[in-house]
Design a protein around this motif. Structure first.
Motif, PDB file in Angstrom:
ATOM      1  N   VAL A 191       0.802  -1.165  -0.131  1.00  0.00           N
ATOM      2  CA  VAL A 191       0.081  -0.088  -0.005  1.00  0.00           C
ATOM      3  C   VAL A 191       0.828   1.477  -0.001  1.00  0.00           C
ATOM      4  N   ILE A 192       1.686   1.300   1.074  1.00  0.00           N
ATOM      5  CA  ILE A 192       2.462   2.759   1.172  1.00  0.00           C
ATOM      6  C   ILE A 192       3.551   2.890   0.057  1.00  0.00           C
ATOM      7  N   LEU A 193       4.179   1.625  -0.135  1.00  0.00           N
ATOM      8  CA  LEU A 193       5.464   1.853  -1.217  1.00  0.00           C
ATOM      9  C   LEU A 193       4.964   2.287  -2.564  1.00  0.00           C
ATOM     10  N   PRO A 194       3.879   1.548  -3.015  1.00  0.00           N
ATOM     11  CA  PRO A 194       3.285   1.667  -4.394  1.00  0.00           C
ATOM     12  C   PRO A 194       2.830   3.084  -4.418  1.00  0.00           C
ATOM     13  N   ASN A 195       2.093   3.745  -3.612  1.00  0.00           N
ATOM     14  CA  ASN A 195       1.862   5.026  -3.390  1.00  0.00           C
ATOM     15  C   ASN A 195       2.927   6.081  -3.348  1.00  0.00           C
ATOM     16  N   LEU A 196       4.012   5.637  -2.650  1.00  0.00           N
ATOM     17  CA  LEU A 196       4.949   6.621  -2.700  1.00  0.00           C
ATOM     18  C   LEU A 196       6.353   6.538  -3.847  1.00  0.00           C
ATOM     19  N   ALA A 197       6.198   5.462  -4.240  1.00  0.00           N
ATOM     20  CA  ALA A 197       7.091   5.277  -5.215  1.00  0.00           C
ATOM     21  C   ALA A 197       7.649   6.375  -6.235  1.00  0.00           C
ATOM     22  N   THR A 198       6.514   6.937  -7.131  1.00  0.00           N
ATOM     23  CA  THR A 198       6.847   7.937  -7.921  1.00  0.00           C
ATOM     24  C   THR A 198       7.374   9.106  -7.320  1.00  0.00           C
ATOM     25  N   ALA A 199       6.903   9.295  -6.262  1.00  0.00           N
ATOM     26  CA  ALA A 199       7.440  10.473  -5.502  1.00  0.00           C
ATOM     27  C   ALA A 199       8.859  10.520  -5.117  1.00  0.00           C
ATOM     28  N   LEU A 200       9.157   9.132  -4.575  1.00  0.00           N
ATOM     29  CA  LEU A 200      10.631   8.762  -4.199  1.00  0.00           C
ATOM     30  C   LEU A 200      11.443   8.892  -5.526  1.00  0.00           C
ATOM     31  N   LEU A 201      11.016   8.265  -6.632  1.00  0.00           N
ATOM     32  CA  LEU A 201      11.777   8.524  -7.874  1.00  0.00           C
ATOM     33  C   LEU A 201      11.973   9.982  -8.153  1.00  0.00           C
ATOM     34  N   ALA A 202      10.980  10.617  -8.118  1.00  0.00           N
ATOM     35  CA  ALA A 202      10.814  12.033  -8.588  1.00  0.00           C
ATOM     36  C   ALA A 202      12.036  12.769  -7.559  1.00  0.00           C
ATOM     37  N   GLY A 203      11.949  12.622  -6.354  1.00  0.00           N
ATOM     38  CA  GLY A 203      12.785  13.147  -5.409  1.00  0.00           C
ATOM     39  C   GLY A 203      14.486  12.790  -5.612  1.00  0.00           C
ATOM     40  N   GLY A 204      14.673  11.430  -5.968  1.00  0.00           N
ATOM     41  CA  GLY A 204      15.855  10.993  -6.350  1.00  0.00           C
ATOM     42  C   GLY A 204      16.405  11.566  -7.624  1.00  0.00           C
ATOM     43  N   MET A 205      15.440  11.743  -8.575  1.00  0.00           N
ATOM     44  CA  MET A 205      15.994  12.508  -9.740  1.00  0.00           C
ATOM     45  C   MET A 205      16.353  13.851  -9.679  1.00  0.00           C
ATOM     46  N   LEU A 206      15.454  14.607  -8.837  1.00  0.00           N
ATOM     47  CA  LEU A 206      15.752  15.930  -8.482  1.00  0.00           C
ATOM     48  C   LEU A 206      17.246  16.086  -7.834  1.00  0.00           C
ATOM     49  N   ALA A 207      17.321  14.993  -6.735  1.00  0.00           N
ATOM     50  CA  ALA A 207      18.482  15.015  -6.149  1.00  0.00           C
ATOM     51  C   ALA A 207      19.648  14.825  -7.055  1.00  0.00           C
TER      52      ALA A 207
END
Lengths: 278, 312
Positions: A191-207
């Protein structure tokens, strides 16, 4: 309620006056036109000054840059640094976001401030404090000291993306998952990870992009190593082969535009995902 | 089919999960300790080292740092030369902040209140892309544009306005042989680089103004102008304050832009850089670096009163 409100809001959007419109367009052009000059000057035949309009156009600088070993070394170092900083920031930023979202505790405001501080204070302050700490502790400047500095200011980017997504996602989803018998790990994974995955990926790319572009902190935390921005900065003060810097700049733009645009598309349509309303 | 949780066979992960569920403090600690250790040790640790260094001094003859607490370095900080560097930087940061506000507001207002659909996405990307694209490349772009033989000088000369520009460049404060060696160039570049930091918080603040408020205002007989002055603008102030934190702080600490574009007179960032680099005077560099920190602390206190932190 909602259906009733929408025609009203459409009407009240209205038309902007020409003054406002042109002021807005002026802002947009001011922000975006200068980059075109970088590209234009990558093709100029004039390699000693910045004459406009360029006396002639050529593609020879791409070949010249391609053949420069120091360019490739700097590029490779930048990629390695950005990748390592991105990974560290993704882990630490996610942890911090989860803790700040899930719990209330004493000193929470101070922690928020601590996470924000590396980008709130001018880069030169971060840079010089790291440098003075490294030299006091006799830490030799290396790839690792660069990563140490970069990861520090990249954490906040991942943190911001992750916590924004967590705040938008509904606690009801997590409760429902738990009610249906999933344990903490299952809830996290399904539940949490699929919901969060794109945000994490986006954050990682910006980083990644942030680290790849950084020059101020890097100047202080690098020894002899040259990341791509530092290499370019050195090239700027060299009188010959000016367009080589432009070609390198075009490379840099392509390398950072891709993750930034990807990050934008990953987080764009998440504002009103079904069931995630607050 | 058993439905109660207790009747199910308990796997290892399941019991560990229960174990954690009953100890929220432990989970909090597990989550919070790694990032706090990193930021606390590496970042705060370094900041305190810097603070400590500023209370040491440097031996004039051996150029070695003397590790004894003293205020001598701070005394040396307040010389006329250094004060003029600080004043120059503060003036530049203020001018850049004001101009950024003037250019950013209509853009943010248009995005928030008038653009919709594709147009809004386009504007949003047009503001975000420069924010995230390479800082050095963007500064370099202005070096190309502002150069004596570059595009702006060329266009102005083609329009026959060359003498006007030359006259402006001889004015007392702006003086420079071309735009790229004058304060005009430095200001234009600073504003260009930090503008997105101003647009985004203002836009966010304007987006939050409820439409019902504007309708109420016009129902009560306010003209659009009055609604703007008495309702919209006051509600945008936290956003402007939030944006100004960035434009102000970033200008205070920057040393690349004034080094590449502008006169040779130094800013705080360049002074810090020179003291730690060529001069090897770490205590002095540390004391100088305290200046933007103190100024920002004061600035943040003021911004907080204007509600900037709710608009970040």
């Amino acid at each position: 309620m909602r259906s009733k409100a929408s025609p009203v809001s459409d009407r009240s959007k209205g038309q902007a006056g020409w003054g406002l419109k042109s002021a807005a367009w002026f802002g947009v052009l001011y922000l975006n036109l200068p980059i075109l000059f970088i590209i234009l000057y990558g093709f100029t035949t004039d390699d000693a000054s910045y004459s406009f309009p360029p006396p002639g156009l050529t593609t020879q600088w791409f070949a010249v840059t391609w053949a420069r070993a120091d360019f490739w070394e700097a590029l490779w170092l930048s990629v390695q640094v950005a990748f390592a900083s991105m990974l560290i920031a993704m882990v630490l930023g996610t942890f911090a976001a989860a803790a700040m979202y899930r719990f209330k505790f004493f000193g929470k405001e101070a922690v928020t401030l601590l996470i924000l501080l590396p980008i709130a204070l001018p880069g030169i302050v971060t840079g010089i404090s790291l440098r003075s700490a490294f030299s006091l502790g006799d830490v030799p400047f290396s790839y690792f000291t660069i990563v140490l500095g970069h990861a520090t200011f990249c954490i906040v980017v991942v943190y911001n993306n992750a916590i924004a997504r967590l705040r938008r996602s509904s606690p009801a989803l997590i409760e429902a998952s738990m009610d249906l018998g999933a344990d903490t790990f299952q809830t996290f994974r399904h539940v949490i990870l699929p919901n969060l995955a794109t945000a994490l990926l986006a954050g990682g790319m910006l980083a990644f992009a942030l680290s790849f572009d950084e020059i101020i902190v890097t100047t202080f935390t690098a020894g002899q190593q040259e990341t791509l921005p530092i290499w370019m900065f050195g090239e700027l003060s060299r009188p010959r082969q000016r367009p080589v810097t432009n070609v390198a700049a075009i490379f840099v733009m392509i390398i950072t535009f891709v993750p930034i645009l990807a990050a934008y598309y990953l987080t764009r349509d998440t504002d009103d995902v079904a069931g995630s309303g607050k | 089919m058993t439905t109660t949780g207790a009747a199910r066979p308990r796997s290892l992960s399941n019991s560990f999960s229960t174990f954690l569920y009953q100890r929220p403090r432990l989970v909090l600690a597990l989550l919070l300790v790694p990032p706090l250790l990193w930021l606390g040790i590496i970042y705060l640790g370094s900041l305190f080292t810097l603070l400590a260094q500023s209370f040491f001094s440097i031996d004039d003859f051996t150029a070695q740092t003397i590790y004894e607490p003293t205020l001598a370095t701070y005394a040396r900080l307040f010389t006329a030369t250094n004060l003029s560097i600080i004043f120059r930087t503060l003036a530049m940061a203020s001018v850049v902040t004001v101009i950024s506000g003037i250019i950013a507001f209509p853009l943010a207002y248009y995005i928030a209140r008038f653009a919709s659909g594709r147009m809004k996405a386009l504007f949003y990307v047009a503001v975000m892309l420069p924010l995230w694209s390479n800082y050095l490349v963007r500064v370099y772009a202005w070096k190309l544009i502002l150069a004596k033989e570059g595009a702006i000088h060329w266009s102005i000369n083609s329009l026959g306005l060359g003498p006007v520009l030359d006259w402006i460049l001889t004015l007392p404060v702006v003086e420079g042989s071309s735009l790229s060696t004058s304060y005009i160039g430095t200001t234009l570049t600073f504003v260009y680089i930090w503008l997105p930091f101003m647009v985004l918080p203002i836009q966010a603040a304007l987006e939050r103004v409820p439409r019902s408020l504007l309708e109420a205002s016009s129902d009560l007989g306010a003209r659009p102008n009055e609604t703007f002055r008495k309702v919209i603008f006051p509600l945008a102030i936290p956003g402007i304050a939030a944006g100004s934190i960035f434009t102000f702080s970033l200008t205070l600490g920057d040393y690349i832009i004034p080094q590449l574009i502008g006169s040779s007179r130094p800013f705080i960032g360049q002074a810090v850089y020179q003291f730690q680099g060529t001069a090897g005077d770490i205590p002095m560099a540390a004391a100088f670096a305290m200046v933007p920190i103190v100024i920002m602390a004061i600035y943040l206190a003021i911004a907080k009163r204007l509600g900037a932190f709710d608009a970040l």
